[in-house]
Design an enzyme around this catalytic site. Structure first.
Site, PDB file in Angstrom:
ATOM      1  N   HIS A 124      37.482  34.811  36.251  1.00 53.86           N
ATOM      2  CA  HIS A 124      38.615  34.273  37.022  1.00 53.86           C
ATOM      3  C   HIS A 124      38.446  32.760  37.012  1.00 53.86           C
ATOM      4  O   HIS A 124      37.416  32.255  36.576  1.00 53.86           O
ATOM      5  CB  HIS A 124      38.683  34.839  38.449  1.00 53.86           C
ATOM      6  CG  HIS A 124      37.485  34.569  39.309  1.00 53.86           C
ATOM      7  ND1 HIS A 124      36.362  35.357  39.249  1.00 53.86           N
ATOM      8  CD2 HIS A 124      37.230  33.615  40.234  1.00 53.86           C
ATOM      9  CE1 HIS A 124      35.471  34.903  40.112  1.00 53.86           C
ATOM     10  NE2 HIS A 124      35.963  33.838  40.729  1.00 53.86           N
ATOM     11  N   ASN A 125      39.455  32.031  37.439  1.00 51.35           N
ATOM     12  CA  ASN A 125      39.434  30.561  37.362  1.00 51.35           C
ATOM     13  C   ASN A 125      39.186  30.128  35.917  1.00 51.35           C
ATOM     14  O   ASN A 125      38.262  29.359  35.620  1.00 51.35           O
ATOM     15  CB  ASN A 125      38.361  29.963  38.291  1.00 51.35           C
ATOM     16  CG  ASN A 125      38.528  30.402  39.719  1.00 51.35           C
ATOM     17  OD1 ASN A 125      39.558  30.975  40.089  1.00 51.35           O
ATOM     18  ND2 ASN A 125      37.529  30.161  40.541  1.00 51.35           N
ATOM     19  N   GLY A 162      35.087  43.429  47.680  1.00 50.21           N
ATOM     20  CA  GLY A 162      35.608  43.454  49.054  1.00 50.21           C
ATOM     21  C   GLY A 162      34.873  42.409  49.868  1.00 50.21           C
ATOM     22  O   GLY A 162      35.374  41.320  50.124  1.00 50.21           O
ATOM     23  N   SER A 192      34.206  47.975  47.339  1.00 47.57           N
ATOM     24  CA  SER A 192      34.823  47.236  46.246  1.00 47.57           C
ATOM     25  C   SER A 192      35.467  48.263  45.322  1.00 47.57           C
ATOM     26  O   SER A 192      35.296  49.476  45.532  1.00 47.57           O
ATOM     27  CB  SER A 192      33.762  46.437  45.491  1.00 47.57           C
ATOM     28  OG  SER A 192      33.220  45.443  46.318  1.00 47.57           O
ATOM     29  N   HIS A 237      41.022  38.862  42.280  1.00 47.99           N
ATOM     30  CA  HIS A 237      39.607  39.034  41.906  1.00 47.99           C
ATOM     31  C   HIS A 237      38.753  39.340  43.124  1.00 47.99           C
ATOM     32  O   HIS A 237      37.540  39.481  43.043  1.00 47.99           O
ATOM     33  CB  HIS A 237      39.090  37.791  41.179  1.00 47.99           C
ATOM     34  CG  HIS A 237      38.585  36.727  42.120  1.00 47.99           C
ATOM     35  ND1 HIS A 237      39.406  36.057  42.978  1.00 47.99           N
ATOM     36  CD2 HIS A 237      37.342  36.243  42.343  1.00 47.99           C
ATOM     37  CE1 HIS A 237      38.690  35.203  43.688  1.00 47.99           C
ATOM     38  NE2 HIS A 237      37.433  35.300  43.320  1.00 47.99           N
ATOM     39  N   GLY A 282      39.851  38.087  49.274  1.00 44.91           N
ATOM     40  CA  GLY A 282      40.313  36.769  49.694  1.00 44.91           C
ATOM     41  C   GLY A 282      39.863  36.448  51.114  1.00 44.91           C
ATOM     42  O   GLY A 282      39.607  37.348  51.927  1.00 44.91           O
TER      43      GLY A 282
HETATM   44  N1  LIG Z   1      31.491  43.203  46.595  1.00 46.61           N
HETATM   45  C1  LIG Z   1      31.433  42.034  47.227  1.00 46.61           C
HETATM   46  N2  LIG Z   1      32.528  41.236  47.255  1.00 46.61           N
HETATM   47  C2  LIG Z   1      32.438  40.064  47.893  1.00 46.61           C
HETATM   48  C3  LIG Z   1      31.231  39.629  48.545  1.00 46.61           C
HETATM   49  N3  LIG Z   1      31.448  38.391  49.090  1.00 46.61           N
HETATM   50  C4  LIG Z   1      32.745  38.078  48.783  1.00 46.61           C
HETATM   51  N4  LIG Z   1      33.341  39.080  48.068  1.00 46.61           N
HETATM   52  C5  LIG Z   1      34.728  39.139  47.516  1.00 46.61           C
HETATM   53  O1  LIG Z   1      34.774  38.470  46.279  1.00 46.61           O
HETATM   54  C6  LIG Z   1      35.609  37.344  46.354  1.00 46.61           C
HETATM   55  C7  LIG Z   1      34.724  36.119  46.096  1.00 46.61           C
HETATM   56  O2  LIG Z   1      35.535  35.069  45.945  1.00 46.61           O
HETATM   57  P1  LIG Z   1      35.104  33.566  45.786  1.00 46.61           P
HETATM   58  O3  LIG Z   1      36.263  32.851  46.374  1.00 46.61           O
HETATM   59  O4  LIG Z   1      33.799  33.333  46.537  1.00 46.61           O
HETATM   60  O5  LIG Z   1      34.998  33.372  44.330  1.00 46.61           O
HETATM   61  C8  LIG Z   1      36.225  37.286  47.748  1.00 46.61           C
HETATM   62  O6  LIG Z   1      37.616  37.223  47.711  1.00 46.61           O
HETATM   63  C9  LIG Z   1      35.732  38.533  48.449  1.00 46.61           C
HETATM   64  O7  LIG Z   1      36.765  39.422  48.763  1.00 46.61           O
HETATM   65  C10 LIG Z   1      30.084  40.508  48.502  1.00 46.61           C
HETATM   66  O8  LIG Z   1      28.990  40.217  49.036  1.00 46.61           O
HETATM   67  N5  LIG Z   1      30.243  41.682  47.830  1.00 46.61           N
HETATM   68 MN   LIG Z   2      34.675  33.368  42.501  1.00 42.86          MN
END
Ligand SMILES: Nc1nc2c(ncn2[C@@H]2O[C@H](COP(=O)(O)O)[C@@H](O)[C@H]2O)c(=O)[nH]1
Ligand SMILES: [Mn+2]
Length: 260
Positions: free
Chosen positions: A107-108, A140, A146, A166, A169
């Site tokens: 992503h990005n 998630g 997730s 991705h 959020g």
């Molecule tokens: N499975 C997991 N998903 C996570 C965790 N911490 C965040 N997230 C999700 O991923 C994106 C990460 O986005 P970014 O902006 O940091 O690139 C975010 O939207 C969350 O929903 C995790 O520990 N485990």
């Molecule tokens: Mn990211």
């Protein structure tokens, strides 16, 4: 873990169990530090102005600077893949597991694609490609499920240029979550909304083994993924739902020289 020999890779490193108790290893990092340095170099070289409301710098893809930028972006993408591969292989080794499936998605990043007969550069910020049949990992949070999903053909999918989210959020910024402290004096300038106890309580309830992590990564900082995916149901199909078992991420005082 019922099937210790089978391991699926999704592109945080946590590991998860899916609906059939198969283990998935997921990582969420890439080339943030390298990417930022690269972008800064080209912005300066191209004479970009600084500020929120300035005109963007436009480089022609066939100009020398534009072509060099694309080559460097491609290299940074390969660096991200290599780092994720290395971490997934290492987690699989620690789990004594054999990798049987890999799903990678950026992503990005920018892709050259054809849509409706037009050749386009598609920049997906906070989004990933989801062409019909293309699989992706959507996180998630450390204390939420997730998913592994795939794109499906639909009017909505076509309108989104075959892209999807991705992650769930954020609902608050990192600073709002952890607060602001004067690094030199330790004085609390603004208290954080999320405490370590709140984060611990959530992961304990979900029976997740957590190592590291600052409160800016707590589940309280994110939207709930099922609600987000409900809005995308016409352009994606959920293949697997992954329940987190263990999550490891840098601690709040960790120094990362690469910032990736
Ligand atoms: N499975 C997991 N998903 C996570 C965790 N911490 C965040 N997230 C999700 O991923 C994106 C990460 O986005 P970014 O902006 O940091 O690139 C975010 O939207 C969350 O929903 C995790 O520990 N485990
Ligand atoms: Mn990211």
């Amino acid at each position: 873990m019922e099937k210790e020999q089978e391991c699926h890779l999704a592109s945080i490193p946590p590991y998860f169990a899916d609906e059939k108790d198969r283990v998935w290893v997921g990582v969420h990092f890439g080339s943030r530090g390298l990417g930022h340095k690269t972008a800064t170099y080209f912005l300066n070289a191209g004479g970009a102005q600084d500020g929120m409301d300035v005109d963007p710098l436009v480089l022609h893809v066939r100009s020398s600077l534009g072509a060099d930028y694309l080559a460097c972006m491609t290299l940074a993408g390969r660096y991200a893949y290599a780092g994720r591969d290395w971490v997934c292989a290492e987690v699989a080794r620690l789990l004594g597991a054999k990798i049987v499936e890999e799903i990678h998605n950026h992503h990005n990043y920018a892709w050259k694609e054809s849509h409706g007969g037009r050749d386009l550069w598609v920049v997906r910020k906070g989004a990933t490609p989801a062409f019909p049949g293309q699989k992706g990992f959507v996180g998630g949070s450390m204390g939420d499920k997730s998913v592994i999903l795939e794109g499906v053909e639909s009017e909505e999918a076509s309108q989104s240029l075959y892209s999807t989210v991705h992650g769930a959020g954020r609902v608050m910024s990192r600073t709002a979550a952890r607060g602001k402290v004067n690094r030199r004096t330790g004085e609390v300038i603004k208290p954080g909304v999320v405490s370590k106890e709140m984060m611990r309580e959530w992961v304990q309830k979900e029976r997740v083994e957590l190592r590291g992590a600052g409160t800016d990564e707590s589940p309280h900082c994110y939207k709930r993924l099922p609600e987000v995916l409900e809005h995308h149901k016409n352009s994606i199909k959920i293949l697997h739902t992954l329940t987190p078992l263990g999550v490891a991420m840098a601690g709040e005082n960790e120094f990362d020289p690469y910032k990736d």
